[in-house]
Write a protein that holds these residues in place. Structure first.
Motif, PDB file in Angstrom:
ATOM      1  N   CYS A  87       0.653  -1.372   0.144  1.00  0.00           N
ATOM      2  CA  CYS A  87      -0.222  -0.129   0.516  1.00  0.00           C
ATOM      3  C   CYS A  87       0.369   1.625   0.043  1.00  0.00           C
ATOM      4  CB  CYS A  87      -0.906  -0.024   1.213  1.00  0.00           C
ATOM      5  SG  CYS A  87      -2.240  -1.161   1.171  1.00  0.00           S
TER       6      CYS A  87
ATOM      7  N   ARG B 220       2.242   1.697  -3.529  1.00  0.00           N
ATOM      8  CA  ARG B 220       1.938   2.052  -4.714  1.00  0.00           C
ATOM      9  C   ARG B 220       1.296   3.164  -5.537  1.00  0.00           C
ATOM     10  NH1 ARG B 220      -2.602   0.471  -1.990  1.00  0.00           N
ATOM     11  NH2 ARG B 220      -4.071   1.649  -1.433  1.00  0.00           N
ATOM     12  N   GLY B 221       1.445   3.207  -6.399  1.00  0.00           N
ATOM     13  CA  GLY B 221       1.791   5.028  -6.941  1.00  0.00           C
ATOM     14  C   GLY B 221       3.018   5.750  -7.190  1.00  0.00           C
ATOM     15  N   GLU B 222       3.963   5.127  -6.571  1.00  0.00           N
ATOM     16  CA  GLU B 222       5.503   4.828  -6.405  1.00  0.00           C
ATOM     17  C   GLU B 222       5.866   4.248  -7.011  1.00  0.00           C
ATOM     18  OE1 GLU B 222       6.100   8.522  -5.012  1.00  0.00           O
ATOM     19  OE2 GLU B 222       4.393   8.734  -5.097  1.00  0.00           O
TER      20      GLU B 222
ATOM     21  N   LYS C  65       6.664   0.523 -10.144  1.00  0.00           N
ATOM     22  CA  LYS C  65       5.472  -0.703 -11.047  1.00  0.00           C
ATOM     23  C   LYS C  65       5.369  -1.715  -9.725  1.00  0.00           C
ATOM     24  CE  LYS C  65       6.512   1.436 -14.852  1.00  0.00           C
ATOM     25  NZ  LYS C  65       7.059   0.578 -16.266  1.00  0.00           N
TER      26      LYS C  65
ATOM     27  N   GLN D 254      -5.009  -3.231  -8.499  1.00  0.00           N
ATOM     28  CA  GLN D 254      -4.367  -2.469  -8.219  1.00  0.00           C
ATOM     29  C   GLN D 254      -2.474  -2.362  -9.190  1.00  0.00           C
ATOM     30  OE1 GLN D 254      -3.719  -0.970  -3.950  1.00  0.00           O
ATOM     31  NE2 GLN D 254      -5.576  -2.700  -3.587  1.00  0.00           N
TER      32      GLN D 254
ATOM     33  N   ASP E 126       0.018  -3.807 -11.160  1.00  0.00           N
ATOM     34  CA  ASP E 126       0.411  -3.467 -12.466  1.00  0.00           C
ATOM     35  C   ASP E 126       0.696  -4.291 -13.855  1.00  0.00           C
ATOM     36  OD1 ASP E 126       0.597  -0.104 -12.630  1.00  0.00           O
ATOM     37  OD2 ASP E 126       2.294  -1.001 -11.074  1.00  0.00           O
TER      38      ASP E 126
END
Length: 207
Positions: free
Chosen positions: A100, A103-105, A107, A131, A133
């Motif tokens: 968590c 995530r977003g920072e 892959k 969530q 990739d």
């Protein structure tokens, strides 16, 4: 153990026993299967086979106990037994927190020895699938763990080199697969997380 993940662009998680606590359900399914097909049940040894597809585990059972079980027939029985009890397996807090927070920072992929249908069902139930990739399952590769194909394929789908990825695993077979692919590995153990460099222990990952 604090992990400094700054050098990595991608995180690749095993699923069973690493992100989702399915191993108790897997072992219960193997116990039922052993009773049905009348072969010895060794929970510790079967746990060490985690990450290997069920039909390959049956081949290992045949070799270990000098049996002639049909790998597909036994594997299908085991997977049906698991499906009856594994769907509600909880997330593993320590690794899910890492998932968590990154995530977003970075892959993120899952590389699992489970079949695609089973993996999608479990990851969807856990709220993880959407969530990701990338997802690589036993259905997607020719060579399974401890061969590195699962993790190498995941890094390719992330469009990253193996050296840019960190693998999270819970079995020696999984760590062997990560290292064979040139990737550092964090092992999920009963005593917490432990870092294992692919080639040299001089990697300054901890802080």
């Amino acid at each position: 153990m604090l992990l400094n993940l700054s050098r990595y662009k991608g995180l690749i998680f095993d699923m069973d026993g690493t992100l989702i606590d399915t191993m108790p359900a897997h072992l219960a399914a193997w116990r039922m299967t052993a009773e049905h097909f009348q072969f010895p049940f060794d929970s510790q040894w079967l746990h060490s086979m985690g990450g290997m597809p069920s039909f390959n585990i049956v081949r290992e059972i045949n070799q270990r106990f000098q049996l002639a079980l049909d790998p597909q027939q036994v594997a299908q029985y085991k997977m049906r037994s698991f499906d009856q009890q594994g769907a509600d397996s909880p997330l593993i807090a320590e690794t899910y927190a890492i998932f968590c927070s990154n995530r977003g920072e970075k892959k993120i992929a899952v590389g699992t020895g489970s079949q695609r249908q089973s993996a999608i069902r479990l990851l969807t139930k856990a709220g993880i699938l959407e969530q990701l990739d990338a997802l690589v399952t036993a259905t997607d590769v020719t060579h399974h763990k401890p061969h590195p194909e699962t993790f190498v394929r995941a890094s390719e789908l992330l469009d990253l080199s193996p050296q840019e990825c960190l693998v999270f695993e819970d079995t020696a077979l999984g760590m062997q697969a990560a290292h064979a692919g040139g990737m550092d590995c964090v092992m999920v153990t009963s005593n917490g997380l432990t870092f294992h460099a692919a080639k040299t222990p001089a990697n300054p990952i901890t802080q």
